[in-house]
Design an enzyme around this catalytic site. Structure first.
Site, PDB file in Angstrom:
ATOM      1  CG  HIS A  72      -0.359   0.091   2.533  1.00 38.26           C
ATOM      2  ND1 HIS A  72       0.385   1.159   2.947  1.00 38.26           N
ATOM      3  CD2 HIS A  72      -0.390  -0.766   3.568  1.00 38.26           C
ATOM      4  CE1 HIS A  72       0.776   0.972   4.192  1.00 38.26           C
ATOM      5  NE2 HIS A  72       0.337  -0.201   4.574  1.00 38.26           N
ATOM      6  NE  ARG A  75       2.143   2.325   7.892  1.00 38.13           N
ATOM      7  CZ  ARG A  75       2.901   2.687   8.897  1.00 38.13           C
ATOM      8  NH1 ARG A  75       2.663   3.831   9.521  1.00 38.13           N
ATOM      9  NH2 ARG A  75       3.921   1.943   9.281  1.00 38.13           N
ATOM     10  CG  ASP A 337       6.073  -3.172   5.886  1.00 41.26           C
ATOM     11  OD1 ASP A 337       5.154  -3.573   6.617  1.00 41.26           O
ATOM     12  OD2 ASP A 337       6.974  -2.409   6.293  1.00 41.26           O
TER      13      ASP A 337
END
Length: 439
Positions: A72, A75, A337
């Site tokens: 993703h 963040r 991750d």
């Protein structure tokens, strides 16, 4: 847990395709802004680094089909990490008299970062990834063969998935609009999250050794510059992490970046490299086994056969053609991750000749979190058909992997059957290690 990944599986030929001319006419329009920080510094932010291609994407040989995985986007800190960072900042702000002008900005500094969620910069990363993947692979798409998209249930990962589908649709001029079809709960069996092994250890023992070494010079600086702050080793790492977190959140260089030089960032990079290696990688006995379920799902897709797994797969979902189809040209999975690291290690990628030293970084190491799992990282497994034979090649952030583990040739190709045979660790359900997750 600091991030996630995306998996894409494509089946088709790259030659004599009726959609090839349409793909060539598409213009990729990047939306991710520049952060204003030199790339040589950004690349030292380890798993907090904004995505960058580790190499130029090599065009596949004639007649190829592809699988792909991506993390993703950027963040905010996690809730627990954010609380630690805020506590560190408060220690500094309690100092009455800064002795170094670089710290004066703390007088008016307010920690205002959110936690866990995707930031706009991260959303743009995922949107751009969707655009890029349509442009690169559009000849494999048809109205009846849209990408099949899954995500783990963390909101930032779900948002990464939906931004990717939006970018994919945008690049196709809204001809093809994939949707997020399956969200795997992180409280149940989930191959896109590393929460299925409660007895797995951590890499704290190893990272603490290096943290004490690389932060030692900084203790002397802060003792002189901010007397009475009494920062710990962890406090200093928190302040360094604020540099990338604030930069990606505000989309401009954080003032915390100015407190540190390249040598410090290199030390921080190795601190995070060790964390991944000893937390979920080869240095953690129960690290690789957490990637076994996903590798077995990958084998099923590559061979168009039912999933054979007794680890963390969701057998109900994986046995249904609605929630785990085997007839698509593109599959996209979004995760974290740490889980990517477990998958790399389960597959046998990036295995160093020796465990990473806790005291002496090897400048020639290939285990670099910034290249393995930056924000929006991509693990790509391509299935290729050449001369009526099936082959596999793997790319990580566009860097072609040599695949010695299955006899890869100069193009990184190994025969599909050889690749499947090379995955004995996954096919044996981790050789019994998974049971030790629940001792």
């Amino acid at each position: 847990m600091y991030a996630g990944f995306f998996a894409l599986l494509l089946f088709g030929s790259f030659f004599d395709s009726p959609k090839a001319t349409f793909a060539a006419s598409v213009t990729f329009k990047p939306t991710t802004p520049s952060l204003g920080v030199p790339e040589n510094i950004q690349h030292l932010w380890a798993n907090f680094a904004p995505y960058f291609a580790a190499a130029e994407y090599p065009a596949p040989p004639p007649g190829c089909v592809i699988n792909q995985v991506e993390r993703h986007g950027a963040r905010f800190p996690t809730a627990s990490n954010g609380a630690q960072i805020q506590s560190t900042v408060q220690k500094l702000q309690a100092v009455r008299d800064f002795k170094v002008p670089r710290l004066e900005f703390l007088r008016n500094f307010t920690y205002d970062l959110g936690h866990d969620d995707l930031v706009p910069f991260g959303a743009a990363q995922s949107f751009d990834a969707g655009q890029l993947h349509f442009v690169r692979y559009s000849e494999l798409i048809s109205p009846n063969k849209l990408p099949f998209v899954r995500s783990t249930s963390a909101q930032r990962v779900v948002d990464s998935a939906t931004n990717w589908t939006a970018g994919f649709s945008f690049a196709s001029q809204n001809r093809f609009t994939p949707v997020l079809s399956v969200v795997l709960s992180e409280s149940a069996n989930d191959t896109l999250d590393d929460s299925s092994c409660p007895d797995a250890g951590s890499g704290d023992e190893q990272t603490n050794v290096w943290q004490a070494i690389y932060t030692a010079p900084l203790h002397a600086f802060f003792e002189q510059a901010a007397p009475g702050a009494n920062l710990t080793d962890t406090d200093i790492s928190n302040l360094i992490a604020l540099c990338p977190f604030e930069t990606v959140a505000k989309e401009k260089p954080s003032q915390f970046c100015d407190l540190f030089n390249q040598t410090t960032f290199e030390g921080f990079e190795y601190f995070e490299d060790l964390g991944k290696f000893y937390g979920n990688g080869y240095g953690q006995e129960l690290g690789p086994v957490q990637g076994v379920g996903y590798v077995n799902e990958l084998i099923a897709r590559l061979t168009n056969s039912p999933v054979q797994d007794a680890t963390q797969t969701n057998r109900t979902l994986d046995s249904s053609p609605q929630t785990f189809p085997l007839d698509r040209t593109i599959y996209a999975d979004f995760s974290h991750d740490n889980q990517m690291i477990s998958i790399y290690s389960a597959m046998g990628l990036f295995r160093p000749a020796q465990p990473l030293s806790t005291t002496t970084p090897d400048p020639r190491r290939t285990w670099l979190a910034s290249k393995l799992v930056p924000f929006s990282a991509k693990l790509v497994t391509e299935r290729l058909e050449c001369d009526r034979k099936q082959f596999v090649r793997i790319l990580v952030d566009d860097s072609l992997q040599p695949l010695e583990l299955c006899g890869g040739d100069k193009n990184g190709l190994c025969e599909l059957d050889a690749f499947v045979q090379s995955q004995g660790f996954a096919r044996s359900n981790g050789g019994g290690l998974f049971q030790r997750c629940f001792a």
